[in-house]
Design a protein around this motif. Structure first.
Motif, short mmCIF file in Angstrom:
data_model
loop_
_atom_site.label_atom_id
_atom_site.label_comp_id
_atom_site.label_asym_id
_atom_site.label_seq_id
_atom_site.Cartn_x
_atom_site.Cartn_y
_atom_site.Cartn_z
N ILE A 130 0.90 -1.20 -0.14
CA ILE A 130 -0.05 -0.12 0.07
C ILE A 130 0.83 1.39 0.01
N ILE A 131 0.71 2.05 -1.01
CA ILE A 131 1.49 3.33 -1.18
C ILE A 131 0.79 4.54 -0.57
N GLY A 132 1.25 5.01 0.66
CA GLY A 132 0.49 6.05 1.37
C GLY A 132 -0.22 5.77 2.62
N GLY A 133 0.43 6.15 3.46
CA GLY A 133 -0.08 5.74 5.08
C GLY A 133 -1.09 6.64 5.81
N SER A 134 -1.89 7.34 4.94
CA SER A 134 -3.07 8.37 5.73
C SER A 134 -4.16 7.57 5.86
N VAL A 135 -5.29 8.23 6.05
CA VAL A 135 -6.51 7.70 6.38
C VAL A 135 -7.11 6.31 5.34
N SER A 136 -6.77 6.54 4.03
CA SER A 136 -7.15 5.42 3.13
C SER A 136 -6.20 4.37 3.23
N GLY A 137 -4.89 4.70 3.02
CA GLY A 137 -4.04 3.78 3.46
C GLY A 137 -4.05 2.68 4.52
N VAL A 138 -4.19 3.41 5.83
CA VAL A 138 -4.04 2.71 7.03
C VAL A 138 -5.50 1.87 6.86
N THR A 173 9.70 6.76 0.05
CA THR A 173 8.80 7.56 -1.00
C THR A 173 9.00 6.51 -2.28
N VAL A 174 7.48 6.37 -2.95
CA VAL A 174 7.59 5.38 -3.96
C VAL A 174 7.66 6.31 -5.24
N VAL A 175 8.64 6.13 -6.05
CA VAL A 175 8.66 6.95 -7.22
C VAL A 175 8.45 6.19 -8.48
N ALA A 227 -2.74 4.84 -2.41
CA ALA A 227 -3.38 5.76 -1.50
C ALA A 227 -2.85 6.96 -1.19
N THR A 228 -2.14 7.77 -2.26
CA THR A 228 -1.21 8.84 -1.99
C THR A 228 -1.89 10.16 -2.20
N GLY A 229 -3.23 10.18 -1.99
CA GLY A 229 -4.09 11.49 -1.49
C GLY A 229 -4.14 12.62 -2.18
N SER A 230 -4.14 13.95 -1.66
CA SER A 230 -4.29 15.34 -2.25
C SER A 230 -3.69 16.22 -1.51
N GLY A 231 -3.72 17.52 -1.90
CA GLY A 231 -3.28 18.56 -1.25
C GLY A 231 -4.15 19.76 -1.85
N LEU A 259 -16.01 23.58 3.39
CA LEU A 259 -15.68 22.87 4.74
C LEU A 259 -14.66 23.23 5.28
N LEU A 260 -13.43 23.00 4.67
CA LEU A 260 -12.27 23.07 5.04
C LEU A 260 -12.01 24.43 5.87
N GLY A 261 -12.27 25.48 4.88
CA GLY A 261 -12.05 26.81 5.27
C GLY A 261 -12.94 27.42 6.51
N ASN A 300 -15.14 8.75 2.48
CA ASN A 300 -14.90 8.28 1.16
C ASN A 300 -13.71 7.57 1.32
N ALA A 301 -12.64 7.78 2.01
CA ALA A 301 -11.51 7.31 2.23
C ALA A 301 -11.64 5.79 2.55
N LEU A 302 -12.35 5.87 3.70
CA LEU A 302 -12.56 4.65 4.51
C LEU A 302 -13.56 3.44 3.71
#
Ligand SMILES: Cc1cc2nc3c(=O)[nH]c(=O)nc-3n(C[C@H](O)[C@H](O)[C@H](O)COP(=O)(O)OP(=O)(O)OC[C@H]3O[C@@H](n4cnc5c(N)ncnc54)[C@H](O)[C@@H]3O)c2cc1C
Length: 422
Positions: free
Chosen positions: A5-13, A78-80, A103-107, A149-151, A290-292
């Motif tokens: 699994i690439i990326g260890g935030s919500v969806s990766g975990v 880091t996976v390249v 599961a490399t997510g967003s910014g 929502l974020l702001g 959505n990640a879960l």
């Protein structure tokens, strides 16, 4: 089976845990470029509000993943590049796999704004959350660009501080993608007078100054100590995904099983588009639920492609200015995307707790918004279930569905966020 699994935030975990449940004998590795896994992004809001009632900063830590689920966690990794049956990390190491999950997510990205403190994917790393909190503590004036929502959650978390908080939003109302106009007006009426809202005022530029930044809009210029960008969440651009088919917005293309254009490589969470169940449209959705949800679906497809993604009903919840709000499905203003006319019906469920159901001309409930002083967990889950299952207004109201307890099976099928796991 070797799963990476690439990326260890919500969806990766979540994917690692769900994969373990499905495949007890698999070798599961989680590769994360940052310093920690499973950091809950919304923990930042508790840190900002200096609210220590929420102890939960992680979905699961690397130690918990190893001890409780036998998952190998590799930090600073880091996976390249990604190939047919192996991937390569920045240090040149080659990692063979049978299945890979991206599961490399967003910014938050903007080309218009040239100098800012970007809230980027790193803000989901606790060390960076701590440094942002420090920067915010030192700032007297803070601009938040974007009143989605974020702001708005940032603004709400800062409302109790003595800082001058300015919120800029180009649309004529904040939060219009999430709530009916009526509810937005209620939220704004409840919003702290300490926040300096600039609604309907687009930011044209942010320029760096000797200290802080200058926010430039069509109406005025505003010097601030710190700028938080809360717009335009996009998947993080990755050289590793170059060989994969993409959508126009840069998300990774996936099929109904969330498999990418490479066989045995899946993608989840903020890296992909999903189908909005109510309209059938493909949408980009940055949310924990959505990640879960997508992590869970993929875990069923690792051995064999058996579970299609039924689509999302887009549940979001948040705390804004000391009130809890949940929204799921269509809003009234989204009628233009739906083939039937929509209407709404508001019911009080308890003191200071109201639900507005949105239904179509067949009396099918296609959306709902709930407001309360605290998370009304059973009512919230019922509301999601009604929209997910397409209940009629009659089933929802007359039969008093709100009063029945959801079974474990109902809960397992529910599209929920962290509220499901406490
Ligand atoms: C401040 C903030 C607060 C939020 N609050 C909420 C909220 O209250 N409710 C809600 O529903 N949503 C919230 N969100 C949105 C939510 O955080 C995201 O939808 C969710 O984190 C998506 O999870 P993800 O695992 O798909 O992606 P991300 O969380 O973006 O994680 C991607 C992970 O992959 C790692 N990574 C990236 N590239 C590589 C690589 N090449 N190799 C190895 N690792 C890599 C990154 O370091 C990161 O850890 C918030 C977002 C932010 C920024």
């Amino acid at each position: 089976m070797r799963i990476i699994i690439i990326g260890g935030s919500v969806s990766g975990v979540a994917a690692a845990i769900e994969a373990r449940k499905q495949l007890p004998d698999a070798e599961i590795s989680l590769l994360e470029k940052g310093t920690a896994v499973g950091v809950l992004p919304n923990h930042l809001f508790w840190l900002l509000a200096k609210d220590d009632s929420c102890q939960r900063a992680y979905l699961a830590t690397d130690k918990e993943l190893a001890a409780n689920y036998d998952i190998n966690v590799y930090l600073h990794t880091t996976v390249v590049s990604l190939h047919k049956s192996h991937l390569v990390t920045r240090d040149g190491q080659v990692w063979p796999f049978d299945r890979a999950i991206i599961a490399t997510g967003s910014g938050q990205f903007s080309t218009l704004i040239t100098a800012h403190e970007v809230i980027e994917d790193d803000m989901k790393q606790q060390v960076n959350q701590a440094s942002l909190v420090q920067k915010i503590d030192q700032a007297d004036s803070i601009a938040i660009i974007g009143a989605g929502l974020l702001g708005m959650t940032f603004a709400s978390a800062l409302a109790h501080t003595d800082k001058h908080v300015l919120v800029f939003e180009r649309a004529n109302l904040p939060l219009i993608r999430y709530f009916n106009h009526d509810l937005v007006h209620t939220i704004m009426a409840n919003a702290s007078s300490a926040i300096d809202f600039h609604i309907g005022e687009a930011v044209d530029d942010v320029t760096a100054q000797a200290s802080g930044q200058l926010i430039v809009t069509g109406k005025n210029s505003y010097p601030v100590d710190l700028t938080l960008l809360a717009v335009n969440t996009r998947p993080s651009t990755q050289e590793l995904t170059e060989s994969l088919q993409k959508n126009a917005d840069g998300t990774i293309w996936v099929d109904d099983y969330l498999q990418t254009s490479k066989q045995h490589v899946f993608a989840i969470g903020d890296a992909i588009q999903v189908t909005f169940k109510l309209t059938g449209e493909s949408v980009y959705l940055s949310s924990i639920a959505n990640a879960l949800r997508t992590a869970r679906i993929v875990s069923h497809n690792l051995k064999q492609l058996i579970q299609k993604d039924p689509g999302t009903v887009r549940p979001y919840s948040c705390v804004l200015f000391d009130r809890w709000y949940g929204t799921v499905g269509l809003t009234l203003q989204e009628e233009m995307f739906y083939p039937k006319q929509l209407a709404s019906y508001k019911v009080s469920l308890a003191e200071e707790e109201h639900v507005t159901l949105i239904y179509d001309t067949n009396q099918i409930v296609v959306g709902g918004q709930l407001e309360a002083n605290h998370l009304p967990i059973e009512h919230w889950h019922h509301l999601i279930q009604m929209v997910q299952k397409g209940y009629s207004l009659d089933q929802c109201i007359v039969k008093g569905n709100y009063m029945n307890k959801l079974s474990d099976q109902d809960l397992a099928e529910l599209e929920v966020g962290l509220d499901a796991i406490g």
